[in-house]
Design an enzyme around this catalytic site. Structure first.
Site, PDB file in Angstrom:
ATOM      1  N   LYS A  54       0.845  -1.205   0.000  1.00 20.34           N
ATOM      2  CA  LYS A  54       0.000   0.000   0.000  1.00 20.34           C
ATOM      3  C   LYS A  54       0.877   1.250   0.000  1.00 20.34           C
ATOM      4  CE  LYS A  54      -3.757  -2.299   2.415  1.00 20.34           C
ATOM      5  NZ  LYS A  54      -4.464  -2.545   3.670  1.00 20.34           N
ATOM      6  N   GLN A  98      -4.342  -1.548   9.731  1.00 20.55           N
ATOM      7  CA  GLN A  98      -4.200  -2.892   9.173  1.00 20.55           C
ATOM      8  C   GLN A  98      -4.729  -3.931  10.169  1.00 20.55           C
ATOM      9  OE1 GLN A  98      -3.026  -3.580   5.960  1.00 20.55           O
ATOM     10  NE2 GLN A  98      -3.773  -5.631   6.430  1.00 20.55           N
ATOM     11  N   ASP A 121     -11.120   3.061   3.411  1.00 19.10           N
ATOM     12  CA  ASP A 121     -11.495   1.657   3.238  1.00 19.10           C
ATOM     13  C   ASP A 121     -13.005   1.524   3.030  1.00 19.10           C
ATOM     14  OD1 ASP A 121      -9.486  -0.226   3.149  1.00 19.10           O
ATOM     15  OD2 ASP A 121      -9.196  -0.282   5.321  1.00 19.10           O
TER      16      ASP A 121
END
Ligand code: NAD
Length: 302
Positions: A54, A98, A121
């Protein structure tokens, strides 16, 4: 092979180039770039590799990127304080935590503490609600479903009036993609059916699908005779079915299979995504797009 291959690897490159160009323009005009922070707790090897990918992608497209690594001993209170700090940081447009988090931390509480306007997200209940309402309310569609929709659009598949069947009802893939496909607008306006473990006759539903989206996590679940000739088949499943030695590195790597019997399905479908190299590469790409969108919303240019 009859079906056109919809390659996520190629679409990813196109989108990342588009993002890079837009970031450059915004920087020239407004003097800012999108900022993305990824919070990693502990040293889970899979989490480290996801976060690294990422951060590398964010760097490639010209974002300000921060990898904030925290010890596995961090308390819930300290983690919430860290999120609060990034919520208030004007240079940060996207915050990712995460998962999984260590057992002593309440994941839900932590994810819900992220400012919904920085929740790139798209999993915060506010963003789930916005997605349900649809239209201009939607800020950050969740990344895997957003990637699926983008692939369908870029493959030139007609969605308006199409019968879409989604296999799987998870909160991260099945439910949101079904919801997105039934909204009015580009890449949607479809008639949607969701099938799942409670469905009586899976095959008969799949056979009606002009667009079949499969996210069950069961290798080879969808048989070739379940596919309508000419249908668009999006295989989201990523299943480890064994190991092999990589020709490049000489090290063991996972053999991955999708939820669709690809070799047989490609002779019947009109278009199909491979596994790997299909939906997989789209998720991080859409994360970058959501982070760029977050800055554009803030600047009033979205
Ligand atoms: P999940 O386990 O949360 O949900 C699977 C869903 O499929 C459930 O709703 C279940 O009802 C349904 N299902 C399972 N077996 C079934 C069967 N035999 N018949 C009918 N329905 C059945 O999984 P998920 O998180 O939605 O992920 C699904 C798959 O997609 C997994 O293989 C996962 O690895 C993959 N995935 C890929 C990406 C990506 O490529 N970026 C992202 C997310 C998930």
């Amino acid at each position: 092979m009859a079906a056109k291959l919809i390659k996520g690897t190629d679409i990813r490159e196109q989108i990342l180039e588009e993002i890079t160009a837009e970031v450059k323009q915004i920087k020239e005009k407004h003097g800012v770039v999108p900022g993305l922070v990824t919070i990693l707790v502990g040293e889970n090897p899979a989490s480290i590799s996801y976060v690294t990918l990422k951060i590398q992608t964010a760097h490639r497209v010209g974002f300000k990127e921060i990898q904030d690594s925290q010890s596995v001993d961090i308390t819930e209170e300290q983690l919430l304080a860290l999120i609060d700090k990034y919520n208030k940081d004007d240079s940060i447009n996207g915050i990712l935590v995460q998962l999984p988090l260590p057992k002593h931390i309440d994941e839900k509480k932590v994810l819900n503490a992220i400012d919904p306007d920085k929740d790139v997200d798209g999993f915060h209940p506010v963003n789930v609600g916005r997605l349900m309402i649809g239209g201009k309310e939607v800020k950050f569609p969740p990344c895997t479903p957003a990637g699926i929709q983008e692939m369908i659009v870029r493959a030139g598949v007609e969605t308006s009036g199409a019968e879409v069947v989604v296999v799987g009802r998870s909160n991260i893939v099945g439910k949101p993609i079904a919801n997105m496909m039934l909204q009015k607008g580009k890449g949607a306006n479809s008639t949607v059916t969701i099938v799942h473990t409670g469905t009586k006759d899976l095959a008969s539903h799949c056979q009606r699908a002009d667009i079949l989206i499969v996210a069950a996590g069961v290798p080879g679940l969808v048989k070739p005779e379940w596919i309508k000739p000419g249908a668009c088949v999006i295989d989201v499943g990523v299943n480890r079915v064994g190991e092999k030695i990589s020709e490049k590195t000489g090290k063991p790597i996972a053999i991955l299979r999708g939820d669709v019997d690809f070799d047989a399905a490609k002779e019947i479908a009109g278009s199909i995504t491979p596994v790997p190299g299909g939906v997989g590469p789209m998720t991080i790409t859409m994360l970058m797009l959501n982070t760029l969108k977050s800055l554009k919303f803030k600047l009033g240019i979205a």
